[in-house]
Design a protein around this motif. Structure first.
Motif, PDB file in Angstrom:
ATOM      1  N   PRO A 188       0.812  -1.213   0.000  1.00 25.64           N
ATOM      2  CA  PRO A 188       0.000   0.000   0.000  1.00 25.64           C
ATOM      3  C   PRO A 188       0.847   1.264   0.000  1.00 25.64           C
ATOM      4  CG  PRO A 188      -0.014  -1.033   2.162  1.00 25.64           C
ATOM      5  CD  PRO A 188       0.667  -1.992   1.242  1.00 25.64           C
ATOM      6  N   ALA A 189       0.328   2.298  -0.643  1.00 30.47           N
ATOM      7  CA  ALA A 189       1.064   3.554  -0.791  1.00 30.47           C
ATOM      8  C   ALA A 189       1.367   4.219   0.543  1.00 30.47           C
ATOM      9  CB  ALA A 189       0.279   4.504  -1.690  1.00 30.47           C
ATOM     10  N   ASP A 190       0.447   4.074   1.512  1.00 32.11           N
ATOM     11  CA  ASP A 190       0.651   4.747   2.798  1.00 32.11           C
ATOM     12  C   ASP A 190       1.331   3.861   3.834  1.00 32.11           C
ATOM     13  OD1 ASP A 190      -1.393   2.990   3.356  1.00 32.11           O
ATOM     14  OD2 ASP A 190      -2.784   4.499   4.120  1.00 32.11           O
ATOM     15  N   GLY A 191       1.623   2.620   3.471  1.00 32.30           N
ATOM     16  CA  GLY A 191       2.324   1.734   4.394  1.00 32.30           C
ATOM     17  C   GLY A 191       1.461   1.099   5.460  1.00 32.30           C
ATOM     18  N   TYR A 192       0.127   1.299   5.387  1.00 31.39           N
ATOM     19  CA  TYR A 192      -0.779   0.678   6.356  1.00 31.39           C
ATOM     20  C   TYR A 192      -1.506  -0.497   5.713  1.00 31.39           C
ATOM     21  CZ  TYR A 192       0.077   4.364   9.730  1.00 31.39           C
ATOM     22  OH  TYR A 192       0.686   5.212  10.641  1.00 31.39           O
ATOM     23  N   ASN A 193      -2.291  -1.214   6.527  1.00 29.92           N
ATOM     24  CA  ASN A 193      -3.036  -2.388   6.054  1.00 29.92           C
ATOM     25  C   ASN A 193      -2.091  -3.411   5.420  1.00 29.92           C
ATOM     26  OD1 ASN A 193      -5.807  -1.412   6.654  1.00 29.92           O
ATOM     27  ND2 ASN A 193      -5.263   0.159   5.156  1.00 29.92           N
ATOM     28  N   ASN A 194      -0.963  -3.601   6.060  1.00 29.16           N
ATOM     29  CA  ASN A 194       0.004  -4.593   5.597  1.00 29.16           C
ATOM     30  C   ASN A 194       0.473  -5.424   6.790  1.00 29.16           C
ATOM     31  OD1 ASN A 194       1.640  -2.834   7.000  1.00 29.16           O
ATOM     32  ND2 ASN A 194       2.872  -2.208   5.239  1.00 29.16           N
ATOM     33  N   GLU A 195       1.354  -6.375   6.502  1.00 32.07           N
ATOM     34  CA  GLU A 195       1.822  -7.288   7.545  1.00 32.07           C
ATOM     35  C   GLU A 195       2.434  -6.529   8.723  1.00 32.07           C
ATOM     36  OE1 GLU A 195       5.444 -10.469   7.924  1.00 32.07           O
ATOM     37  OE2 GLU A 195       4.128 -10.674   6.169  1.00 32.07           O
ATOM     38  N   ALA A 196       3.220  -5.504   8.441  1.00 33.26           N
ATOM     39  CA  ALA A 196       3.917  -4.780   9.500  1.00 33.26           C
ATOM     40  C   ALA A 196       2.962  -4.161  10.512  1.00 33.26           C
ATOM     41  CB  ALA A 196       4.795  -3.689   8.884  1.00 33.26           C
ATOM     42  N   HIS A 197       1.755  -3.816  10.055  1.00 35.43           N
ATOM     43  CA  HIS A 197       0.808  -3.174  10.967  1.00 35.43           C
ATOM     44  C   HIS A 197      -0.197  -4.141  11.591  1.00 35.43           C
ATOM     45  CE1 HIS A 197       2.331   0.609   9.237  1.00 35.43           C
ATOM     46  NE2 HIS A 197       1.951   1.124  10.390  1.00 35.43           N
ATOM     47  N   ILE A 198      -0.492  -5.239  10.920  1.00 34.58           N
ATOM     48  CA  ILE A 198      -1.446  -6.151  11.552  1.00 34.58           C
ATOM     49  C   ILE A 198      -0.784  -7.019  12.624  1.00 34.58           C
ATOM     50  CG2 ILE A 198      -2.864  -6.190   9.464  1.00 34.58           C
ATOM     51  CD1 ILE A 198      -2.093  -9.177   9.201  1.00 34.58           C
ATOM     52  N   LEU A 199       0.524  -7.253  12.531  1.00 32.82           N
ATOM     53  CA  LEU A 199       1.180  -8.100  13.527  1.00 32.82           C
ATOM     54  C   LEU A 199       1.085  -7.523  14.937  1.00 32.82           C
ATOM     55  CD1 LEU A 199       4.330  -9.351  11.579  1.00 32.82           C
ATOM     56  CD2 LEU A 199       2.329 -10.694  12.231  1.00 32.82           C
ATOM     57  N   PRO A 200       1.474  -6.275  15.169  1.00 30.57           N
ATOM     58  CA  PRO A 200       1.332  -5.748  16.542  1.00 30.57           C
ATOM     59  C   PRO A 200      -0.117  -5.602  16.980  1.00 30.57           C
ATOM     60  CG  PRO A 200       2.108  -4.035  15.032  1.00 30.57           C
ATOM     61  CD  PRO A 200       2.189  -5.322  14.289  1.00 30.57           C
ATOM     62  N   LEU A 201      -1.008  -5.308  16.044  1.00 31.71           N
ATOM     63  CA  LEU A 201      -2.417  -5.218  16.412  1.00 31.71           C
ATOM     64  C   LEU A 201      -2.950  -6.587  16.809  1.00 31.71           C
ATOM     65  CD1 LEU A 201      -4.967  -3.607  16.785  1.00 31.71           C
ATOM     66  CD2 LEU A 201      -5.346  -3.693  14.305  1.00 31.71           C
ATOM     67  N   ALA A 202      -2.491  -7.633  16.128  1.00 32.79           N
ATOM     68  CA  ALA A 202      -2.915  -8.994  16.481  1.00 32.79           C
ATOM     69  C   ALA A 202      -2.486  -9.358  17.894  1.00 32.79           C
ATOM     70  CB  ALA A 202      -2.341  -9.994  15.480  1.00 32.79           C
ATOM     71  N   VAL A 203      -1.320  -8.888  18.317  1.00 34.21           N
ATOM     72  CA  VAL A 203      -0.852  -9.141  19.688  1.00 34.21           C
ATOM     73  C   VAL A 203      -1.788  -8.470  20.690  1.00 34.21           C
ATOM     74  CG1 VAL A 203       1.009  -8.703  21.335  1.00 34.21           C
ATOM     75  CG2 VAL A 203       1.555  -9.448  19.009  1.00 34.21           C
ATOM     76  N   ARG A 204      -2.164  -7.236  20.400  1.00 26.13           N
ATOM     77  CA  ARG A 204      -3.098  -6.523  21.289  1.00 26.13           C
ATOM     78  C   ARG A 204      -4.442  -7.245  21.365  1.00 26.13           C
ATOM     79  NH1 ARG A 204      -3.476  -0.642  18.882  1.00 26.13           N
ATOM     80  NH2 ARG A 204      -4.985  -0.387  20.621  1.00 26.13           N
ATOM     81  N   LEU A 205      -4.912  -7.713  20.226  1.00 28.01           N
ATOM     82  CA  LEU A 205      -6.200  -8.401  20.190  1.00 28.01           C
ATOM     83  C   LEU A 205      -6.164  -9.695  20.989  1.00 28.01           C
ATOM     84  CD1 LEU A 205      -6.941  -7.761  16.430  1.00 28.01           C
ATOM     85  CD2 LEU A 205      -8.313  -6.880  18.325  1.00 28.01           C
ATOM     86  N   LYS A 206      -5.110 -10.483  20.794  1.00 25.58           N
ATOM     87  CA  LYS A 206      -5.037 -11.758  21.514  1.00 25.58           C
ATOM     88  C   LYS A 206      -4.978 -11.540  23.017  1.00 25.58           C
ATOM     89  CE  LYS A 206      -2.704 -16.147  22.048  1.00 25.58           C
ATOM     90  NZ  LYS A 206      -1.589 -17.043  21.666  1.00 25.58           N
ATOM     91  N   ALA A 207      -4.290 -10.494  23.439  1.00 26.40           N
ATOM     92  CA  ALA A 207      -4.183 -10.205  24.870  1.00 26.40           C
ATOM     93  C   ALA A 207      -5.545  -9.958  25.495  1.00 26.40           C
ATOM     94  CB  ALA A 207      -3.267  -9.010  25.102  1.00 26.40           C
ATOM     95  N   LYS A 208      -6.507  -9.550  24.670  1.00 29.89           N
ATOM     96  CA  LYS A 208      -7.865  -9.286  25.162  1.00 29.89           C
ATOM     97  C   LYS A 208      -8.847 -10.390  24.752  1.00 29.89           C
ATOM     98  CE  LYS A 208      -6.797  -5.423  27.129  1.00 29.89           C
ATOM     99  NZ  LYS A 208      -6.816  -5.309  28.618  1.00 29.89           N
ATOM    100  N   GLY A 209      -8.323 -11.494  24.223  1.00 30.51           N
ATOM    101  CA  GLY A 209      -9.183 -12.628  23.906  1.00 30.51           C
ATOM    102  C   GLY A 209     -10.002 -12.480  22.637  1.00 30.51           C
ATOM    103  N   ILE A 210      -9.580 -11.590  21.738  1.00 25.95           N
ATOM    104  CA  ILE A 210     -10.312 -11.347  20.490  1.00 25.95           C
ATOM    105  C   ILE A 210      -9.633 -12.089  19.351  1.00 25.95           C
ATOM    106  CG2 ILE A 210     -11.074  -9.584  18.858  1.00 25.95           C
ATOM    107  CD1 ILE A 210     -11.053  -7.616  21.242  1.00 25.95           C
ATOM    108  N   LYS A 211     -10.405 -12.863  18.598  1.00 28.10           N
ATOM    109  CA  LYS A 211      -9.868 -13.659  17.503  1.00 28.10           C
ATOM    110  C   LYS A 211      -9.710 -12.811  16.240  1.00 28.10           C
ATOM    111  CE  LYS A 211     -11.903 -17.939  19.263  1.00 28.10           C
ATOM    112  NZ  LYS A 211     -12.844 -19.072  18.991  1.00 28.10           N
ATOM    113  N   LEU A 212      -8.968 -13.379  15.294  1.00 27.39           N
ATOM    114  CA  LEU A 212      -8.573 -12.626  14.106  1.00 27.39           C
ATOM    115  C   LEU A 212      -9.201 -13.193  12.840  1.00 27.39           C
ATOM    116  CD1 LEU A 212      -6.696 -10.304  13.284  1.00 27.39           C
ATOM    117  CD2 LEU A 212      -4.867 -11.985  12.998  1.00 27.39           C
ATOM    118  N   LEU A 213      -9.794 -12.291  12.044  1.00 27.75           N
ATOM    119  CA  LEU A 213     -10.260 -12.606  10.698  1.00 27.75           C
ATOM    120  C   LEU A 213      -9.402 -11.778   9.741  1.00 27.75           C
ATOM    121  CD1 LEU A 213     -13.984 -12.552   9.437  1.00 27.75           C
ATOM    122  CD2 LEU A 213     -12.023 -12.041   7.994  1.00 27.75           C
ATOM    123  N   VAL A 214      -8.577 -12.448   8.947  1.00 27.06           N
ATOM    124  CA  VAL A 214      -7.683 -11.767   8.015  1.00 27.06           C
ATOM    125  C   VAL A 214      -8.342 -11.725   6.638  1.00 27.06           C
ATOM    126  CG1 VAL A 214      -5.418 -11.781   6.921  1.00 27.06           C
ATOM    127  CG2 VAL A 214      -5.652 -12.500   9.308  1.00 27.06           C
TER     128      VAL A 214
END
Length: 375
Positions: free
Chosen positions: A83-109
């Protein structure tokens, strides 16, 4: 979802079987839905640009904590290739996935297989793949899917659900994998599914179309994919009432596709406005009373009633085959710089009046209703 969706012209000419008459409450509903999700793809960029969120009582609260408190089961995150702005890519979903798991929220990619938005009217190849052959595109799909999902597994945050393409009514990777090249389309979908299964044991794969109330479209697409050996786990539907019909259409199609194909279904996208006013000066997609559904005003109560009605409709799918639903971009509030166009930092957001927060960034009732749903 992006701006507006198109139906495959040929699909409209397919003779659909007689409409089923399922409606919310017409079948024995589950006490809960296993997927009570929100697409939060815009969240990392929003937070980076100063976006903040408040509880209904006005307390500033971490966005993921708000989801957890509300009982949200899944977060949907889209993935672009470069992506042109560098978001919505692997680099940004990985840390967000860590935050989600810490709160018991599952991931739909949600893989878009593009550098930007994909929907029935837009399925551009990533620039780096522009001149690839069919074989090279198939390999690229596999490697990209495996790389992202493998990285999630490696950090202990595996995906629970994976969309192989987004609103693929017209295919993927145009023009090579468009609706006029169904063999290529099937090859690409099988490649993505294979990568998902190889990297993430137990993951459930989704094939996702728009126009969730149109049985002829789903028959055309899924019959063609099934005949070409594509094996999916879940059928995903977008359903926005201002584009896709009435809730009775959704109910009928949910009953129809789950019976015809023997796989569960999920409303992968839905939303509704809580106001018709604009905040950022960029015209919203839904901005007129003529776009509203009777009985659901553009108020916080109307939005709340809509999410409950969608949940009831999915829960009433016969034989418990309705998995649940995902509210699209509930955290996409009007934050300067976080607009539609990833190539233009000054572009506006045309969705803030359908977010799950008011213009003071305070959570609306629908947020809690999504997570706490019981039939």
């Amino acid at each position: 979802m992006r701006r507006r969706t198109l139906l495959k012209a040929a699909a409209a000419s397919v003779a659909a079987p007689a409409l089923l008459t399922a409606t919310a409450g017409s079948a024995s509903a589950a006490t809960s839905l296993s997927v009570r999700g929100i697409d939060i793809s815009s969240l990392p960029k929003s937070e980076a640009l100063g976006g903040v969120y408040y509880s209904t009582s006005g307390t500033k609260t971490d966005a993921v904590q708000l989801m957890s408190t509300a009982g949200i089961s899944h977060a949907r995150l889209k993935v672009w290739v470069n992506p042109a702005d560098g978001y919505n890519n692997e680099a940004h979903i990985l840390p967000l996935a860590v935050r989600l798991k810490a709160k018991g929220i599952k991931l739909l990619v949600d893989f878009h297989y593009s550098d930007t938005w994909c929907d029935p009217a837009n399925q551009a190849k990533p620039a780096a793949w522009a001149n690839y052959t069919v074989a090279q595109l198939s390999t690229a799909v596999y490697n990209h899917t495996a790389d992202v999902l493998g990285a999630l597994v490696a950090q202990g945050t595996p995906a629970d659900l994976v969309q192989i393409g987004n609103e693929t009514d017209g295919g993927v990777l145009w023009p090579t994998g468009n609706w006029d090249n169904l063999d290529n389309l099937a090859t690409f979908l099988k490649s993505g599914i294979s990568a998902a299964k190889a990297t993430t044991p137990g993951v459930r794969t989704i094939l996702h179309l728009s126009n969730g109330g149109t049985q002829s479209l789903y028959t055309w697409f899924f019959d063609n994919m099934k005949s070409r050996g594509v094996a999916w786990d879940v059928i995903g539907m977008s359903f926005y009432p201002y584009w896709h019909g009435a809730l009775t259409d959704l109910a009928a199609n949910l009953a129809y596709v789950t019976a015809r194909y023997g796989t569960p279904a999920l409303v992968a996208e839905t939303a509704y406005p809580w106001t018709l006013t604009d905040k950022d000066g960029f015209a919203n997609l839904v901005n007129a009373s003529s776009q509203l559904t009777s009985g659901y005003p553009a108020t916080s109560a109307g939005q709340n009633a809509w999410v409950r009605a969608v949940a009831d409709t999915v829960a009433a799918t016969p034989n418990g085959m309705g998995l649940g639903y995902v509210y699209w971009e509930g955290f996409w509030t009007a934050v300067t710089g976080n607009g539609w166009d990833p190539t233009n930092a000054s572009s506006g957001n045309n969705w803030e009046n359908q977010a799950l927060f008011d213009y003071s960034s305070k959570a609306l009732p629908a947020l809690a209703s999504i997570g706490s749903y019981r039939a």
